[in-house]
Structures are given as C-alpha cells and as structure tokens.
Design an enzyme around this catalytic site. Structure first.
Site, short mmCIF file in Angstrom:
data_model
loop_
_atom_site.label_atom_id
_atom_site.label_comp_id
_atom_site.label_asym_id
_atom_site.label_seq_id
_atom_site.Cartn_x
_atom_site.Cartn_y
_atom_site.Cartn_z
N SER A 207 37.26 15.08 49.82
CA SER A 207 37.54 13.79 50.48
C SER A 207 38.55 12.93 49.75
CB SER A 207 36.25 13.00 50.70
OG SER A 207 35.47 13.62 51.65
N SER A 208 39.65 13.55 49.36
CA SER A 208 40.72 12.74 48.76
C SER A 208 41.27 11.74 49.79
CB SER A 208 41.84 13.63 48.24
OG SER A 208 42.37 14.41 49.29
N ASP B 40 32.52 10.94 55.14
CA ASP B 40 33.31 10.87 53.91
C ASP B 40 33.61 9.42 53.54
OD1 ASP B 40 33.32 13.58 54.34
OD2 ASP B 40 35.40 13.65 55.01
N THR C 161 27.19 17.24 60.92
CA THR C 161 26.15 16.49 61.64
C THR C 161 26.63 15.07 61.97
OG1 THR C 161 25.27 16.06 59.46
CG2 THR C 161 24.12 17.70 60.77
N GLY D 151 38.42 19.81 49.75
CA GLY D 151 37.21 19.46 50.49
C GLY D 151 36.39 18.40 49.79
#
Ligand code: GLA
Length: 394
Positions: free
Chosen positions: A138-139, A184, A47, A136
C-alpha cells in the site's frame, strides 16, 4: 547478512533530510512534515468492496510529506523516489486523467477534497517514502494519506482520520482510476501502534484490537516476492465486478449479507464461475471474526491456521495467488511457521508469515533458498510490528 532484516525503525526517522530537500527544491522552510504508513493485512482479503470485514496492521515503512501552502493555486510536487523534475499543476485545472505519473496520487487527493466541497488551495510538497512500491504494501495509500493529512492540517479542515481515508480512496477511484476498496487507506489513516485494525466496512466502523506477537515469542515476517504480474490491474476490477454480480443475482446488497450456512443454496442459484468467488468472500469474513475473537483473548498463535486457510482460499477459490507467493507459503509452513498467506490485492506482492521467534531465521533461510533453487529473484524479507497510523511529525 541475516536471512531476515531487523525491523525498520523508521518511526524514529529524522525529519531533517526531508526538510532540507524541501528547502533546496522549493527555496523555503516547510510548514510541517506528515507521515503515513504502508500496511499488511492479517486476514480479510477482497472483503472490503463486499461491505465486509478486514484486519490490517500499519507497518513501520511509511511516506513522509513536507508541505507548505501556496497562495497562487499551484500544486508543486517533488519526490525523492519519483523520476523527473518538479511537477507543477494548477489546482483549478485538476481533472481525472490530467496527471498520469506518480503525481496523480497527491493531485488526486487535492482534487478529491475540492470535489467534496472543502476550501483549499495550492501547496509545495516534497515526498520521501520507505514503503516499497509494487510490493502489495500500500505505497499508494501511504502517499495519499500523507497528503490528505497534510492538507487537513494546513487548511484547517478538521476532518477525522476515517474521513481522510475516504478522501484518499476517492482520489484513487476517481482520479487515478483504480477501483480499490477502502481497506488500505483506512489502515494507513487509522491504525495504532501495537494494534490491529478491525474494519467493518458496511458500518463504516473500526476498532483497535491488541496485536503483540512479540509478547508471545512470535514474529510477523513480510516476504516481498518482488513479483508483480501485469494481469493484476484489470483482474482486480473483474473480480470486484464478479462479486457485485453474484450479490445482485442473489438479491443481496453485497456478499457481506451471506452467511457460511447460506453457501449451499447460493451455489445452486449462481453460475458455476461465480461460486468460488462467493465462497472465498463468505469464508474470509468468517475468518476475520474468528481471528478477532482470538486476538481479544490474547491468543496470537491461534491466528496461524486462520492465516493459512485464508491463503488456500485466495489460491484455490479466488485464484489470485501465483507460483512465487505459493512457494513462500509452502516453504514457510514446511519449516515450522504457524501460518502464512499472501497479503494485499494478489498476483504477486508480499506474503506474511507468523512464526515462533526461534524458527524465524530458519524459515527466512529456507524461503530464500527455495527462491534460489526455483530461479526466482531474491525475495526481500523483513520483520514488522504494528506501527502507528498517519500523523503530523514536525
Ligand atoms: C487492494 C485494494 C484493497 C483491497 C485489497 C484486497 O489492496 O486496494 O482495497 O481490496 O486489494 O483485500
């Protein structure tokens, strides 16, 4: 061993090891140490680039950056996890495409700050992260934000966390070359302990909403499936382009401008291939709004069905789920979880599971067993609670 690992108490992690490695690698004491977390998104997937809403939390797993300014315009990068020796770059020569290893993320932040007109210079950076890569979680955003916060302090830029998130996103879009939204980076930069972050991307607004599953006898589990399907990268850009095309065809600035009651009309106007994409985005935005109103009323358990509906939408309409993430969701729900969904960009990665405390262990055991039966590699399960956003810790 338990099926579900205890919460990572990384918040209390000592900074001494990173300071020591910094000293060994760069021969001096760092000026400071900064931390930035990874995230899971409770609801509001795909989104952000549609100007919509999202509801992530920061997780305790985070990236540390020990840093010291340099006067000679060099940017030297060392990572506990990255392979190879110190990466040595000239800040003045940073251009997109110049760095192709993990070093592109920190170098991209330094590039983005210069592009935005901020006066900075070189630095020595040592990086150490507990955020698993490719899961998944967000490193990349954690790494970008830790560097952005370090530079902000070291060079006295005085930028807000939200402004630093935008710099971090610019680094990823313009330097690394990934067309991600800003969720993120906003999560890593702006989250707060015990809170979810309600993002309104178009308004550039964010607010904290209490999220305390433990207070209701609930647990939030993360299941890292350890799967990363290669088609993910190009597919993300294609989905984004599909949404933008649909908005154009409907004469809208973004799909954010479409309400659920507009869907039948949009369906008649759009090519059939775009209809499910639009349906996901519109219903997902509505799910965020509903979830936020439940959280405000202290009803964490009410998120369960919303989370599961979000997964069905990602699986059936957005078509970015995969066999492994579906297996986690189905198994968790069969064993009494209140809700489960894949989180993040898709095509693998991690699943979040909201579950009553007394069912958590059984759900973990069932998921691990289902993976074994299916011949998948063992997933990594751990519990998370909402952690603080990026900050200086030494
Ligand atoms: C990735 C991107 C985010 C967002 C999510 C999907 O994590 O980096 O900007 O689009 O996918 O919600």
């Amino acid at each position: 061993m338990n099926a579900v690992d205890a919460p990572d108490n990384a918040q209390g992690r000592s900074v001494r090891p990173v300071e020591e490695v910094f000293r060994r690698v760069f021969g001096a004491h760092p000026e400071g140490v900064w931390a930035a977390p990874g995230r899971v998104n409770l609801i509001g997937e795909h989104t952000d680039y549609n100007d919509g809403f999202a509801l992530p939390i920061a997780i305790p797993q985070h990236t540390l950056v020990a840093a010291k300014r340099r006067r000679d315009g060099r940017l030297r990068l060392h990572s506990e996890q990255g392979e190879g020796p110190v990466i040595d770059l000239a800040v003045a020569d940073l251009v997109p495409g110049a760095v192709t290893t993990w070093g592109a993320y920190p170098a991209g932040v330094v590039w983005a700050l210069r592009e935005a007109g901020y006066e900075t210079g070189g630095a020595d950076l040592h990086i150490d992260s507990t955020v698993p890569t490719g899961a998944g979680l967000s490193s990349s955003a954690a790494l970008e934000c830790a560097v952005a916060f370090a530079y902000d302090d070291l060079y006295g830029l005085g930028l807000t966390p939200a402004a630093l998130a935008l710099i971090a996103q610019r680094a990823e879009n313009g330097f690394v070359g990934v067309p991600c939204g800003v969720m993120d980076q906003m999560a890593s930069a702006c989250c707060a302990e015990g809170q979810a972050l309600h993002l309104d991307i178009r308004a550039g607004a964010h607010e904290h909403v209490p999220f305390a599953p433990g207070a209701e006898g609930l647990r939030l589990l993360v299941v890292d499936t350890r799967v990363k399907h290669d088609l993910g990268d190009g597919a993300y850009a294609a989905l984004r382009a599909g949404c933008e095309r649909a908005a154009r065809l409907l004469g809208l600035a973004a799909l954010r401008d479409l309400a659920p009651e507009d869907l039948p009309r949009a369906g008649r106007l759009l090519p059939a291939s775009l209809v499910p994409l639009v349906r996901h985005v519109v219903t997902e935005n509505a799910r965020v709004t509903e979830a936020v109103s439940h959280l405000r009323a202290g009803r964490v358990a009410a998120l369960g069905p919303i989370i599961s509906a979000g997964h069905a939408s990602l699986r059936d309409d957005y078509a970015i789920s995969c066999a492994e993430t579906d297996l986690v969701v189905d198994t968790a729900l069969e064993h009494g979880a209140l809700g489960a969904r894949m989180t993040g960009g898709g095509f693998g990665g991690s699943v979040i599971v909201l579950v009553a405390e007394e069912r958590a262990s059984a759900v973990g055991t069932a998921v691990t067993g289902a993976f074994r039966t299916a011949g998948y590699q063992e997933p990594h399960l751990f519990e998370v609670s909402p952690a603080p956003g990026a900050r200086r810790i030494a």
